[in-house]
Scaffold this active site. Structure first.
Site, PDB file in Angstrom:
ATOM      1  N   LYS A  46       2.623  48.408  59.467  1.00 51.38           N
ATOM      2  CA  LYS A  46       1.466  48.121  58.602  1.00 51.38           C
ATOM      3  C   LYS A  46       0.211  48.814  59.122  1.00 51.38           C
ATOM      4  CE  LYS A  46       1.474  43.689  59.490  1.00 51.38           C
ATOM      5  NZ  LYS A  46       2.582  43.546  60.436  1.00 51.38           N
ATOM      6  N   ARG A  79      -1.851  35.964  55.612  1.00 51.53           N
ATOM      7  CA  ARG A  79      -0.612  35.628  56.316  1.00 51.53           C
ATOM      8  C   ARG A  79      -0.132  34.229  55.992  1.00 51.53           C
ATOM      9  NH1 ARG A  79      -1.254  39.376  60.923  1.00 51.53           N
ATOM     10  NH2 ARG A  79       0.552  39.107  62.240  1.00 51.53           N
ATOM     11  N   ARG A 101       6.456  49.781  72.206  1.00 50.11           N
ATOM     12  CA  ARG A 101       5.060  50.112  71.885  1.00 50.11           C
ATOM     13  C   ARG A 101       4.150  50.083  73.113  1.00 50.11           C
ATOM     14  NH1 ARG A 101       1.792  47.158  67.256  1.00 50.11           N
ATOM     15  NH2 ARG A 101       2.506  45.266  68.288  1.00 50.11           N
ATOM     16  N   ARG A 141       0.996  45.718  74.793  1.00 45.12           N
ATOM     17  CA  ARG A 141       0.122  44.748  74.120  1.00 45.12           C
ATOM     18  C   ARG A 141       0.506  43.345  74.562  1.00 45.12           C
ATOM     19  NH1 ARG A 141      -0.805  44.714  67.599  1.00 45.12           N
ATOM     20  NH2 ARG A 141       0.093  42.618  67.597  1.00 45.12           N
TER      21      ARG A 141
HETATM   22  P1  AP5 Z   1       2.386  49.156  63.886  1.00 43.51           P
HETATM   23  O1  AP5 Z   1       1.860  50.081  62.868  1.00 43.51           O
HETATM   24  O2  AP5 Z   1       1.454  48.710  64.979  1.00 43.51           O
HETATM   25  O3  AP5 Z   1       3.059  47.871  63.184  1.00 43.51           O
HETATM   26  P2  AP5 Z   1       2.398  46.585  62.579  1.00 43.51           P
HETATM   27  O4  AP5 Z   1       3.221  46.213  61.417  1.00 43.51           O
HETATM   28  O5  AP5 Z   1       0.920  46.784  62.382  1.00 43.51           O
HETATM   29  O6  AP5 Z   1       2.714  45.582  63.780  1.00 43.51           O
HETATM   30  P3  AP5 Z   1       1.777  44.622  64.601  1.00 43.51           P
HETATM   31  O7  AP5 Z   1       2.617  44.199  65.784  1.00 43.51           O
HETATM   32  O8  AP5 Z   1       0.450  45.206  64.926  1.00 43.51           O
HETATM   33  O9  AP5 Z   1       1.617  43.478  63.542  1.00 43.51           O
HETATM   34  P4  AP5 Z   1       1.337  42.010  63.716  1.00 43.51           P
HETATM   35  O10 AP5 Z   1       1.269  41.575  62.323  1.00 43.51           O
HETATM   36  O11 AP5 Z   1       2.291  41.264  64.585  1.00 43.51           O
HETATM   37  O12 AP5 Z   1      -0.027  42.011  64.566  1.00 43.51           O
HETATM   38  P5  AP5 Z   1      -1.539  41.716  64.198  1.00 43.51           P
HETATM   39  O13 AP5 Z   1      -2.354  42.555  65.068  1.00 43.51           O
HETATM   40  O14 AP5 Z   1      -1.762  41.742  62.741  1.00 43.51           O
HETATM   41  O15 AP5 Z   1       3.694  49.815  64.517  1.00 43.51           O
HETATM   42  C1  AP5 Z   1       4.437  49.178  65.544  1.00 43.51           C
HETATM   43  C2  AP5 Z   1       5.095  50.245  66.440  1.00 43.51           C
HETATM   44  O16 AP5 Z   1       6.047  50.969  65.665  1.00 43.51           O
HETATM   45  C3  AP5 Z   1       4.111  51.297  66.984  1.00 43.51           C
HETATM   46  O17 AP5 Z   1       4.491  51.683  68.270  1.00 43.51           O
HETATM   47  C4  AP5 Z   1       4.235  52.456  65.989  1.00 43.51           C
HETATM   48  O18 AP5 Z   1       3.913  53.695  66.565  1.00 43.51           O
HETATM   49  C5  AP5 Z   1       5.706  52.370  65.615  1.00 43.51           C
HETATM   50  N1  AP5 Z   1       5.987  52.821  64.243  1.00 43.51           N
HETATM   51  C6  AP5 Z   1       5.206  52.672  63.126  1.00 43.51           C
HETATM   52  N2  AP5 Z   1       5.819  53.195  62.047  1.00 43.51           N
HETATM   53  C7  AP5 Z   1       7.020  53.683  62.479  1.00 43.51           C
HETATM   54  C8  AP5 Z   1       8.109  54.348  61.827  1.00 43.51           C
HETATM   55  N3  AP5 Z   1       8.101  54.622  60.511  1.00 43.51           N
HETATM   56  N4  AP5 Z   1       9.172  54.695  62.575  1.00 43.51           N
HETATM   57  C9  AP5 Z   1       9.217  54.427  63.921  1.00 43.51           C
HETATM   58  N5  AP5 Z   1       8.200  53.810  64.601  1.00 43.51           N
HETATM   59  C10 AP5 Z   1       7.122  53.438  63.883  1.00 43.51           C
HETATM   60  O19 AP5 Z   1      -1.668  40.179  64.645  1.00 43.51           O
HETATM   61  C11 AP5 Z   1      -1.608  39.805  65.988  1.00 43.51           C
HETATM   62  C12 AP5 Z   1      -1.880  38.308  66.099  1.00 43.51           C
HETATM   63  O20 AP5 Z   1      -3.218  38.008  65.644  1.00 43.51           O
HETATM   64  C13 AP5 Z   1      -0.978  37.392  65.245  1.00 43.51           C
HETATM   65  O21 AP5 Z   1       0.246  37.107  65.883  1.00 43.51           O
HETATM   66  C14 AP5 Z   1      -1.869  36.155  65.084  1.00 43.51           C
HETATM   67  O22 AP5 Z   1      -1.872  35.382  66.236  1.00 43.51           O
HETATM   68  C15 AP5 Z   1      -3.270  36.770  64.932  1.00 43.51           C
HETATM   69  N6  AP5 Z   1      -3.590  37.047  63.523  1.00 43.51           N
HETATM   70  C16 AP5 Z   1      -3.871  38.268  62.970  1.00 43.51           C
HETATM   71  N7  AP5 Z   1      -4.108  38.156  61.654  1.00 43.51           N
HETATM   72  C17 AP5 Z   1      -3.984  36.843  61.357  1.00 43.51           C
HETATM   73  C18 AP5 Z   1      -4.072  36.097  60.142  1.00 43.51           C
HETATM   74  N8  AP5 Z   1      -4.343  36.703  58.976  1.00 43.51           N
HETATM   75  N9  AP5 Z   1      -3.860  34.768  60.196  1.00 43.51           N
HETATM   76  C19 AP5 Z   1      -3.592  34.128  61.360  1.00 43.51           C
HETATM   77  N10 AP5 Z   1      -3.469  34.783  62.544  1.00 43.51           N
HETATM   78  C20 AP5 Z   1      -3.667  36.116  62.543  1.00 43.51           C
END
Ligand code: AP5
Length: 232
Positions: free
Chosen positions: A15, A90, A129, A156
């Protein structure tokens, strides 16, 4: 007309990677609730430090905190042409709150993208990652320092194996119902995220443009064919 995109999908679906690129190419702000929280933690913001306890366990931060963050961010003038949301909504309550905010704005369609990737591949990606210690950018494969700012690469905090499994469980329980909330809308689209980043990008651009055009057609005056209908 503005364009508003929600990038949904499980942790590791790509994403953030795709939201970054799409927002840059279309001149829209990317709004990632995870990035905002992580920046707040670096700045020792008390709300973000409280949120960190939940993030480190793979749990969601409470709706009131997150909705307030998004409401403030969407009030900024750079979102007038639209936005790309990454990691929000979410929960169904967050989706309902966003709908209320959209009514106040009434600018362009809300396109919802579900990036689908098998769980095994999600675990593999998150295990491998590395992010920049300074700016938080995902590291490029094979690089030993951040290609954006030269910072050191680190794991991370929430990419630890057990925490990843918890994040995936929380996604199933709390966030999958959000997909059901949006599924019946004409601007809901599914993208296969288990392809190269370039192919995902191509598929994503195609479906977003298609959904936006379909939405414009749906709201066009009587007698004006939608772009989709005009192509067929
Ligand atoms: P990446 O693009 O970083 O994937 P992502 O889907 O963004 O994954 P995240 O781990 O960042 O998502 P998340 O939803 O868990 O974290 P968030 O920060 O939102 O890609 C991942 C890896 O794959 C990278 O190494 C990339 O290079 C690689 N990659 C990408 N595309 C690829 C492809 N096509 N092929 C191969 N490799 C590829 O949330 C973190 C925390 O914050 C949550 O757990 C929660 O505690 C809190 N939080 C955030 N938002 C909310 C909310 N709305 N409500 C409540 N809590 C929240």
């Amino acid at each position: 007309m503005g364009l508003n995109v929600i990038m949904m999908g499980p942790p590791g679906a790509g994403k953030g990677t795709q939201a970054d690129r799409f927002a840059r190419e279309r001149g829209l702000p990317k709004i990632s609730t995870g990035d905002i929280l992580r920046e707040g933690i670096k700045e020792q913001n008390p709300v973000a430090l409280e949120a960190k306890k939940l993030m480190d366990r793979g749990e969601l931060v409470d709706d009131a905190t997150i909705i307030a963050i998004v409401r403030d961010r969407l009030a900024r003038s750079d979102t007038r042409p639209g936005f790309v949301l990454d990691g929000f909504p979410r929960t169904v309550d967050q989706a309902v709150a966003l709908d209320a905010l959209m009514k106040e704005r009434a600018q362009g369609p809300l396109v919802v993208i579900d990036v689908v990737v098998p769980e095994q591949e999600l675990v593999r990606r998150l295990d491998g990652r590395r992010i920049c210690d300074k700016c938080g950018t995902n590291a490029e494969p094979g690089k030993s320092e951040c290609s954006k700012c030269g910072g050191a690469l680190v794991v991370r905090a929430d990419d630890d194996g057990q925490v990843v499994l918890e994040r995936l469980k929380v996604y199933e329980r709390a966030t999958k119902p959000v997909l059901d909330y949006y599924r019946g809308r004409p601007t809901f689209r599914i993208v296969n995220g288990a392809q190269s980043q370039e192919r995902v990008a191509h598929e994503l651009d195609t479906v977003i443009d298609d959904a936006a055009a379909a939405s414009a057609g749906a709201t066009a005056p009587a007698g004006v064919p939608s772009q989709k209908a005009a192509r067929t």
